[in-house]
Write a protein that holds these residues in place. Structure first.
Motif, mmCIF file in Angstrom:
data_model
loop_
_atom_site.group_PDB
_atom_site.id
_atom_site.type_symbol
_atom_site.label_atom_id
_atom_site.label_comp_id
_atom_site.label_asym_id
_atom_site.label_seq_id
_atom_site.Cartn_x
_atom_site.Cartn_y
_atom_site.Cartn_z
ATOM 1 N N GLU A 91 -7.310 -56.029 74.590
ATOM 2 C CA GLU A 91 -7.427 -57.329 74.238
ATOM 3 C C GLU A 91 -7.976 -58.198 75.364
ATOM 4 N N LEU A 92 -8.054 -59.722 74.298
ATOM 5 C CA LEU A 92 -8.573 -60.765 75.380
ATOM 6 C C LEU A 92 -7.378 -61.111 75.594
ATOM 7 N N CYS A 93 -7.266 -61.846 76.888
ATOM 8 C CA CYS A 93 -6.249 -62.211 78.064
ATOM 9 C C CYS A 93 -6.317 -63.667 77.073
ATOM 10 N N ILE A 129 -12.123 -62.613 83.932
ATOM 11 C CA ILE A 129 -11.182 -62.732 82.866
ATOM 12 C C ILE A 129 -12.043 -63.165 81.861
ATOM 13 N N ALA A 130 -11.659 -61.509 80.910
ATOM 14 C CA ALA A 130 -12.374 -61.653 78.988
ATOM 15 C C ALA A 130 -10.966 -62.373 78.548
ATOM 16 N N PHE A 144 -12.165 -68.351 83.246
ATOM 17 C CA PHE A 144 -12.527 -68.134 84.678
ATOM 18 C C PHE A 144 -12.673 -66.370 85.169
ATOM 19 N N TYR A 145 -13.369 -66.564 85.785
ATOM 20 C CA TYR A 145 -13.176 -65.791 87.313
ATOM 21 C C TYR A 145 -12.459 -65.848 88.539
ATOM 22 N N PHE A 172 -14.675 -56.712 84.986
ATOM 23 C CA PHE A 172 -13.689 -57.790 84.029
ATOM 24 C C PHE A 172 -12.192 -56.678 83.988
ATOM 25 N N ILE A 173 -11.030 -58.490 83.736
ATOM 26 C CA ILE A 173 -9.997 -57.963 82.941
ATOM 27 C C ILE A 173 -9.600 -57.949 81.220
#
Length: 183
Positions: A91-93, A129-130, A144-145, A172-173
Motif C-alpha cells: 500500500e501507499l504510505c 516514499i510511495a 518525500f525521498y 521505493f518504500i
C-alpha cells in the motif's frame, strides 16, 4: 531474456517505524534536533494544510524495493508503480511517514557518487516514499525521498508529473497492511 525476480521473490528490506504522536511543529523541531536537512519542496509539503499528523502513535511495517522488483525492467510511471504495488499486497504510505522514517533511518549509505546530478531522475542512493499525492498540481511536490549526501541526512520533497518514467533501479518504500489497515 534474464529471469526477472519480482516481489516477494526478490531481495527487499523491511523496517518497522513508529509514526505519530507529534504535532507538525514538534515534528519539524525533532528533524532539526537530528540535524536533518530539508529542501524547499519538503518545506512546502510540511507547511501545507494537507500534510497532517496523527495524534496517536502507531507502527508501520515498510517494504523497500526497486521499480524492477515490481516487474518493470524498463522502468514505469508513478501510476504504474503504485498500481502494481497494490496488486501484490503493498500500500501507499501515509505522507507523515517521511519525516519519521528519516529520523529512524540514520545509517543510510552515502548517495553521492561524484557524478553530476542527472535532471529529471531520482538521485543516486535516494529512496522515494510511495504516498498518496496531495494535489495534481504539477508545481506542488508529490512526496518525500530520503538521501545521504556527503555524510548529511536529507528529507527532500520531489516533483514528478504523470508522464515521468522512473528507472528500474530506483528505490521505493511501500507499507504492508494487516487486515486492510496499518497494524
Amino acid at each position: 531474456m534474464r529471469d526477472l525476480k519480482i516481489y516477494p521473490n526478490c531481495p527487499f528490506v523491511t523496517r518497522v517505524v513508529e509514526v505519530g504522536g507529534l504535532t507538525k511543529s514538534q515534528l519539524i523541531q525533532q528533524l532539526q534536533q537530528y540535524s536533518i536537512l530539508i529542501n524547499e519542496y519538503a518545506e512546502r509539503l510540511l507547511a501545507d494544510d494537507k500534510f497532517t499528523t496523527s495524534d496517536t502513535k502507531y507502527s508501520i511495517q515498510t517494504v523497500e524495493l526497486t521499480v524492477g522488483d515490481l516487474g518493470f525492467p524498463d522502468g514505469a510511471t508513478t501510476d504504474q508503480i503504485f498500481n502494481r504495488a497494490r496488486e501484490i499486497g503493498l500500500e501507499l504510505c501515509p505522507i507523515e511517514l517521511g519525516p519519521y522514517l528519516r529520523m529512524e533511518y540514520l545509517d543510510q549509505p552515502e548517495g553521492y557518487s561524484g557524478d553530476p546530478l542527472q535532471r529529471h531522475q531520482a538521485p543516486s542512493g535516494s529512496i522515494t516514499i510511495a504516498s498518496e499525492i496531495l494535489t495534481e498540481d504539477d508545481d506542488f511536490p508529490k512526496g518525500f525521498y530520503l538521501r545521504c549526501i556527503n555524510g548529511e541526512l536529507w528529507l527532500r520533497g520531489y516533483r514528478a508529473d504523470h508522464l515521468h518514467v522512473w528507472n528500474p533501479d530506483d528505490h521505493f518504500i511501500f507499507c504492508k497492511l494487516f487486515n486492510g489497515r496499518y497494524p
